[in-house]
Design an enzyme around this catalytic site. Structure first.
Site, PDB file in Angstrom:
ATOM      1  N   SER A   1      45.375  39.810  35.233  1.00  0.00           N
ATOM      2  CA  SER A   1      44.451  40.935  35.324  1.00  0.00           C
ATOM      3  C   SER A   1      44.092  41.354  33.903  1.00  0.00           C
ATOM      4  O   SER A   1      44.620  40.803  32.930  1.00  0.00           O
ATOM      5  CB  SER A   1      45.115  42.101  36.052  1.00  0.00           C
ATOM      6  OG  SER A   1      46.072  42.681  35.188  1.00  0.00           O
ATOM      7  N   LYS A   2      43.233  42.351  33.814  1.00  0.00           N
ATOM      8  CA  LYS A   2      42.772  42.807  32.489  1.00  0.00           C
ATOM      9  C   LYS A   2      43.926  43.283  31.620  1.00  0.00           C
ATOM     10  O   LYS A   2      43.800  43.356  30.409  1.00  0.00           O
ATOM     11  CB  LYS A   2      41.752  43.932  32.670  1.00  0.00           C
ATOM     12  CG  LYS A   2      40.464  43.439  33.296  1.00  0.00           C
ATOM     13  CD  LYS A   2      39.290  44.285  32.842  1.00  0.00           C
ATOM     14  CE  LYS A   2      37.968  43.663  33.232  1.00  0.00           C
ATOM     15  NZ  LYS A   2      37.638  43.870  34.634  1.00  0.00           N
ATOM     16  N   ARG A   3      45.055  43.634  32.240  1.00  0.00           N
ATOM     17  CA  ARG A   3      46.215  44.050  31.460  1.00  0.00           C
ATOM     18  C   ARG A   3      46.706  42.919  30.558  1.00  0.00           C
ATOM     19  O   ARG A   3      47.259  43.154  29.497  1.00  0.00           O
ATOM     20  CB  ARG A   3      47.385  44.398  32.396  1.00  0.00           C
ATOM     21  CG  ARG A   3      47.378  45.769  32.964  1.00  0.00           C
ATOM     22  CD  ARG A   3      48.645  46.016  33.765  1.00  0.00           C
ATOM     23  NE  ARG A   3      48.903  44.990  34.775  1.00  0.00           N
ATOM     24  CZ  ARG A   3      49.928  44.168  34.754  1.00  0.00           C
ATOM     25  NH1 ARG A   3      50.809  44.210  33.775  1.00  0.00           N
ATOM     26  NH2 ARG A   3      50.091  43.290  35.735  1.00  0.00           N
ATOM     27  N   HIS A   4      46.552  41.681  31.014  1.00  0.00           N
ATOM     28  CA  HIS A   4      47.094  40.542  30.269  1.00  0.00           C
ATOM     29  C   HIS A   4      46.135  40.026  29.212  1.00  0.00           C
ATOM     30  O   HIS A   4      46.516  39.724  28.107  1.00  0.00           O
ATOM     31  CB  HIS A   4      47.384  39.375  31.220  1.00  0.00           C
ATOM     32  CG  HIS A   4      48.333  39.703  32.304  1.00  0.00           C
ATOM     33  ND1 HIS A   4      47.937  39.932  33.593  1.00  0.00           N
ATOM     34  CD2 HIS A   4      49.669  39.841  32.289  1.00  0.00           C
ATOM     35  CE1 HIS A   4      48.997  40.194  34.332  1.00  0.00           C
ATOM     36  NE2 HIS A   4      50.057  40.153  33.571  1.00  0.00           N
TER      37      HIS A   4
END
Ligand code: GLU
Length: 471
Positions: free
Chosen positions: A243-246
């Site tokens: 996800s955008k977190r990574h």
């Protein structure tokens, strides 16, 4: 399990245009593309835009343009589910007429209550089939449900996971038309796979649980069986779904960051598939080497350091002219006119491996076109401190040089060092910092020769000024 070569393979990528093209989606499209091409078949695209609220034309354009720009254009014009309502309705009628679908008027309240009771009893919530044999007529309150076999099992044959067996009693009677008459996702998906002549469904493993339901619809409509390959999830470094977190997730962002298409595809191909120790692949290698049965089951980690590594390899494999074409848009963004440097080909050769991405290399080139816009303070403290003696000395030595070549400049550096009994970093790093703002540059004689003598002197004087101001 590979099918006979006589069968013409047709694959499809079926995105819902509810966001920009995600790199996980590019991986799905890539495997569909490669499998089709390997078997001289066709790769098609279908826009699954029945969710009118979340689907937009902008996302659709982004997806189609991104696919084309990375070399995964479909062989036929994409089709849109939003235009095909009549086709789904006639398939639903076929199911009603053959007694394989029925109208159900159970209210939302009844269904909610039933679900709560089932959950309280520790059962899997599912429709209990109340209307299955009531022969209800269509009304504004009825949905159409598929009469799913209640006994026995259904087996999904998957290239990645082998045989997966599902108990029919766990698959309830799926809604195929809503009360407003609109078709549901499963019906559209199955009808379109048939209408598009699809032979092989390659998609993310999050669709596995849909597959037995979709096979029941196919069977009821008398459609031929399909081949399936459910791809492992794309994970971040912490093994959670990417996800955008990574990391950035949209293809566009990677292109803007200066990754080559071939390197992105190479990295994505290796998410779930590999061939021995071979790391660098181009499309032709993939088409030749790819085997659908070799796709792994375990989730595949998308690692940007791997992408950086592969991008550096792909950049190194470009000819100088291809490299210049590829880096051009990144230079333009920085207002760099490559040819305005009188030795631009030597400059590019010297600098092309100075970064992992085209954007990084372009940024590293900036100081060859204008004064550095930043000086590495830590490097100044480490290699220069507050004494400008060496910089002043070098400036004087340089002013006496007429033969402005790499060789002469290298000799000048050695002789200055030896006569003053100084180490290489003591002499070279201050000069590098003066020229580029940092200690990173090709060999110093070459770096100096890439500037005009007057520019070198100006930059040395500028750095002296900065250091003196700071003291
Ligand atoms: N539209 C579905 C999705 O975007 C794909 C369905 C399929 O490939 O069968 O996840």
């Amino acid at each position: 399990m590979e099918k006979s070569p006589l069968k013409k393979i047709v694959t499809r990528f079926a995105p819902s245009p509810t966001g920009t093209l995600h790199i996980g989606g590019v991986r799905t499209a890539l495997f569909n593309y490669v499998y089709a091409k390997k078997h001289n078949g066709k790769f098609l695209v279908r826009i699954e835009d029945t969710d009118r609220e979340r689907s937009t034309k902008e996302f659709e354009e982004n997806i189609l343009n991104s696919l084309a720009s990375i070399g995964l254009a479909p062989d036929l014009e994409p089709i849109h589910q939003s235009n095909r309502g009549d086709i789904y309705k006639s398939a639903a009628e076929k199911l009603i007429n053959s007694g394989q679908a029925y109208y159900c008027n159970c209210s939302k309240e009844r269904l909610d209550e039933m679900r709560s009771e089932q959950q309280a009893a520790g059962l899997k919530p599912q429709y209990d089939g109340k209307c299955r044999d009531l022969n209800l007529k269509k009304s504004k309150d009825t949905v159409l449900r598929l009469k799913t076999p209640q006994e026995g099992t259904i087996v999904v044959n998957d290239f990645v996971r082998g045989e997966i067996e599902f108990n029919n009693c766990e698959l309830d009677d799926l809604i195929i038309l809503r009360s407003d008459g609109s078709p549901t996702y499963h019906l559209c998906n199955v009808v379109d796979d048939f209408e598009q002549g699809i032979t092989t469904v390659i998609r993310g493993e999050d669709h596995i649980s849909n597959t037995p339901r979709q096979i029941h619809i196919q069977n009821a409509l008398g459609y031929p069986q399909l081949e399936y390959a459910h791809l492992p999830l794309v994970l971040g470094n912490d093994k959670k779904r990417l996800s955008k977190r990574h990391a950035a997730t949209s293809l566009e962002e990677y292109k803007k960051a200066g990754y080559l298409d071939s390197a992105i595809l190479n990295t994505l191909a290796r998410l779930g598939w590999s061939r021995g120790d071979k790391e660098v692949f181009y499309m032709n290698d993939l088409i030749k080497d790819f085997e659908i049965t070799e796709i792994q089951k375990a989730g595949a980690i998308f690692d940007t350091t791997k992408l950086d590594y592969l991008n550096a390899q792909h950049m190194a494999n470009l000819s100088i002219d291809e490299f210049i074409i590829s880096i051009e848009p990144f230079l333009k963004n920085l207002n760099i006119k490559l040819e305005s440097h009188n030795k631009y080909k030597i400059l590019i050769e010297a600098m092309r491996s100075s970064g992992n991405t085209l954007k990084e290399v372009a940024q590293n080139l900036l100081c060859y076109y204008q004064y550095p816009n930043y000086y590495d303070q830590t490097a100044i403290e480490k290699f220069i401190g507050n004494s400008t003696v060496i910089l002043n000395d070098l400036n004087a030595v340089i002013s006496d040089i007429d033969d402005w070549t790499e060789e002469t400049l290298d000799k000048m550096l050695v002789s200055y060092r030896e006569s003053n009994d100084l180490t290489i970093p003591k002499v070279n790093q201050p000069l590098r910092i003066a020229l580029t703002g940092s200690t990173k540059s090709p060999s110093l004689g070459l770096t100096l020769s890439l500037f005009k003598k007057s520019d070198v002197q100006e930059r040395i004087e500028k750095l002296i000024e900065i250091i003196e101001q700071d003291n």
